[in-house]
Design a protein around this motif. Structure first.
Motif, PDB file in Angstrom:
ATOM      1  N   CYS A   1       0.603  -1.171   0.060  1.00 17.84           N
ATOM      2  CA  CYS A   1       0.187  -0.042   0.055  1.00 17.84           C
ATOM      3  C   CYS A   1       0.880   1.142  -0.098  1.00 17.84           C
ATOM      4  N   LEU A   2       1.942   1.222   0.530  1.00 19.76           N
ATOM      5  CA  LEU A   2       2.858   2.540   0.766  1.00 19.76           C
ATOM      6  C   LEU A   2       3.636   2.523  -0.529  1.00 19.76           C
TER       7      LEU A   2
ATOM      8  N   LEU B   1       1.180   4.346  -2.703  1.00 16.89           N
ATOM      9  CA  LEU B   1       0.837   5.606  -2.600  1.00 16.89           C
ATOM     10  C   LEU B   1       2.253   6.597  -3.054  1.00 16.89           C
ATOM     11  N   PHE B   2       3.319   6.052  -2.963  1.00 17.58           N
ATOM     12  CA  PHE B   2       4.621   6.829  -3.288  1.00 17.58           C
ATOM     13  C   PHE B   2       4.523   6.950  -4.969  1.00 17.58           C
ATOM     14  N   THR B   3       3.776   6.233  -5.580  1.00 15.79           N
ATOM     15  CA  THR B   3       3.901   6.080  -6.983  1.00 15.79           C
ATOM     16  C   THR B   3       2.575   6.904  -7.468  1.00 15.79           C
TER      17      THR B   3
ATOM     18  N   VAL C   1       1.912  13.079   5.382  1.00 17.04           N
ATOM     19  CA  VAL C   1       2.224  12.215   6.601  1.00 17.04           C
ATOM     20  C   VAL C   1       1.517  10.837   6.384  1.00 17.04           C
ATOM     21  N   ILE C   2       2.186   9.865   6.874  1.00 15.61           N
ATOM     22  CA  ILE C   2       1.631   8.549   6.556  1.00 15.61           C
ATOM     23  C   ILE C   2       1.872   7.831   7.916  1.00 15.61           C
ATOM     24  N   ASN C   3       0.814   7.521   8.500  1.00 12.44           N
ATOM     25  CA  ASN C   3       0.764   6.605   9.712  1.00 12.44           C
ATOM     26  C   ASN C   3       0.845   5.301   9.207  1.00 12.44           C
ATOM     27  N   PHE C   4       1.947   4.736   9.018  1.00 15.79           N
ATOM     28  CA  PHE C   4       2.222   3.271   8.681  1.00 15.79           C
ATOM     29  C   PHE C   4       1.617   2.466   9.836  1.00 15.79           C
TER      30      PHE C   4
ATOM     31  N   LEU D   1      -2.928   4.005   7.638  1.00 20.20           N
ATOM     32  CA  LEU D   1      -3.110   2.697   7.165  1.00 20.20           C
ATOM     33  C   LEU D   1      -3.820   1.866   8.549  1.00 20.20           C
ATOM     34  N   ILE D   2      -4.948   1.504   8.332  1.00 16.67           N
ATOM     35  CA  ILE D   2      -5.790   1.045   9.354  1.00 16.67           C
ATOM     36  C   ILE D   2      -6.039  -0.474   9.384  1.00 16.67           C
ATOM     37  N   THR D   3      -5.498  -1.367  10.180  1.00 19.66           N
ATOM     38  CA  THR D   3      -5.822  -2.785  10.318  1.00 19.66           C
ATOM     39  C   THR D   3      -7.215  -2.975  11.012  1.00 19.66           C
ATOM     40  N   PHE D   4      -7.767  -4.107  11.038  1.00 23.11           N
ATOM     41  CA  PHE D   4      -9.035  -4.507  11.648  1.00 23.11           C
ATOM     42  C   PHE D   4      -8.908  -4.150  13.321  1.00 23.11           C
TER      43      PHE D   4
END
Length: 416
Positions: free
Chosen positions: A269-270, A273-275, A351-354, A382-385
């Motif tokens: 996913c990251l 986003l970079f691309t 800003v990315i919250n990995f 980026l949100i997990t369950f």
């Protein structure tokens, strides 16, 4: 606030002549948000500042005071105690440095201003702003933090120091050794006061206050004021002038999105986003030191230039990474929460919250790295369950909306 100061407004004749004399280019502030443009229409000249200080202000690129600067500068100049709540990235640092420099007498050889900061990186940055704004004033500024040579600091204090910037532990050490003499220090500034008054620092702060002049002025600046700040205020800060510019907590210029992913999908996913995004510079946050280093390695393997920074690195290495990132040597920086407080790099637009943070306070400080001084920025989570309830709680506590990420993000949201 009574007037909206349009960023299209013509500069005052005084400012126009200053900029012409200093050969400064006109700044394009058309895309700044109300966090810094919703002012009372004041000018820096209105505060009757020293000519040398005004030169530093305009050379630094400041054109007009932001709302927090309008409110704080004249009050601090009156030697009143101040309790100021304002968002990160709205000019808080200059709001206290400008009046402190104005009140500093370079002829006197003692420490007159003490600025306490919770982290080494922010202390270095703050001292740099003091030097830039005061470059024509013959004001001597020194920065002193843990993790650096105590002997070098002691030697430096044999020479005149007017403004001392540093972290509480090191400053208290120097003061108790009788090297940093604070008895004539008339102004004590505490930036990121919520962190400074956490249980880790508060006992040091109480001792430091007593080392300063009995007629000291104390000014606290922070985005949030928890209960610990009230306790300290009641004990040491009498009749403070309160400034509150926090009708909402998150910066108006930051658009927030979330993407639901599984843990194993995060790196992919990251990469996507970079691309797809037009990133000037980005800060990517992880919740642990190990994950910071592992993610930086993964990003490098994907072919992107990337640095990392965290609290377990040697201070000299951290300083080098921060300096190189600030100078644009790399586009991406992976960080622990060490980097969330006050670091002002205006080219960071994403800003990315990995890893999603645990508290609303941490979230607020992280996303504040983008959209500095009223410009636009993007925060992607980026949100997990397992993060879903945290997401809802932080939205509620900050009274903000974090939207699902769309297939395409309009560059107008973060590239101007």
């Amino acid at each position: 606030m009574t007037a909206l100061s349009s960023s299209h407004a013509s500069p005052s004749p005084d400012e126009e002549s200053w900029r012409k004399n200093l050969n400064l280019p006109a700044k394009d502030n058309r895309y700044q948000t109300e966090d810094v443009t919703l002012t009372r229409g004041q000018e820096f000249e209105d505060y009757f500042l020293k000519r040398e200080l005004l030169m530093g202000i305009f050379e630094k690129g400041f054109e007009r005071p932001s709302p927090v600067q309008e409110r704080a500068i004249p009050i601090i100049l009156q030697n009143r105690n101040v309790l100021a709540r304002a968002k990160n990235g709205t000019g808080k640092t200059a709001a206290f440095i400008i009046p402190c420099l104005e009140k500093t007498d370079p002829v006197k050889k003692h420490i007159q201003v003490l600025i306490l900061i919770p982290t080494r990186e922010l202390a270095l940055q703050t001292s740099a702003v003091v030097r830039e704004l005061g470059k024509h004033m013959k004001v001597e500024c020194m920065v002193s933090t843990g993790g650096t040579s105590l002997k070098d600091d002691i030697m430096r204090l044999y020479k005149p120091v007017h403004v001392l910037v540093g972290t509480p532990g090191r400053i208290l050490d120097l003061s108790e050794k009788g090297v940093a003499i604070l008895t004539q220090c008339h102004t004590l500034i505490m930036d990121e006061a919520d962190k400074l008054l956490s249980p880790e620092f508060e006992p040091l702060l109480e001792k430091l206050v007593l080392h300063c002049s009995p007629e000291r002025q104390i000014c606290l600046f922070s985005a949030t004021f928890p209960v610990s700040v009230k306790k300290f205020k009641d004990k040491f800060i009498h009749h403070p002038y309160e400034i509150n510019l926090m009708d909402d907590l998150t910066l108006k210029g930051i658009t927030q999105f979330y993407a639901f992913v599984e843990e194993r999908q995060k790196v992919h996913c990251l990469h996507t986003l970079f691309t797809k995004l037009e990133i000037n510079q980005s800060v990517i946050f992880c919740n642990s030191v190990n994950r910071v280093e592992l993610l930086a390695k993964k990003i490098t393997e994907l072919g992107y230039s990337c640095f990392y920074i965290h609290a377990k690195m040697q201070q000299s290495h951290r300083n080098r990474v921060f300096h190189e990132f600030r100078n644009g040597s790399t586009r991406h920086l992976v960080s622990s929460d060490l980097f969330t407080r006050g670091i002002d790099i205006q080219s960071v637009n994403v800003v990315i919250n990995f890893d999603f943070p645990k508290t609303s306070e941490t979230y607020l400080h992280r996303i504040g790295r983008a959209g500095r001084f009223g410009h636009l920025g993007l925060a992607i989570n980026l949100i997990t369950f397992d993060d879903r309830f945290n997401l809802y709680r932080i939205e509620s506590e900050l009274a903000t909306e974090i939207k699902p990420i769309p297939p395409t993000i309009d560059r107008e949201l973060y590239c101007k």
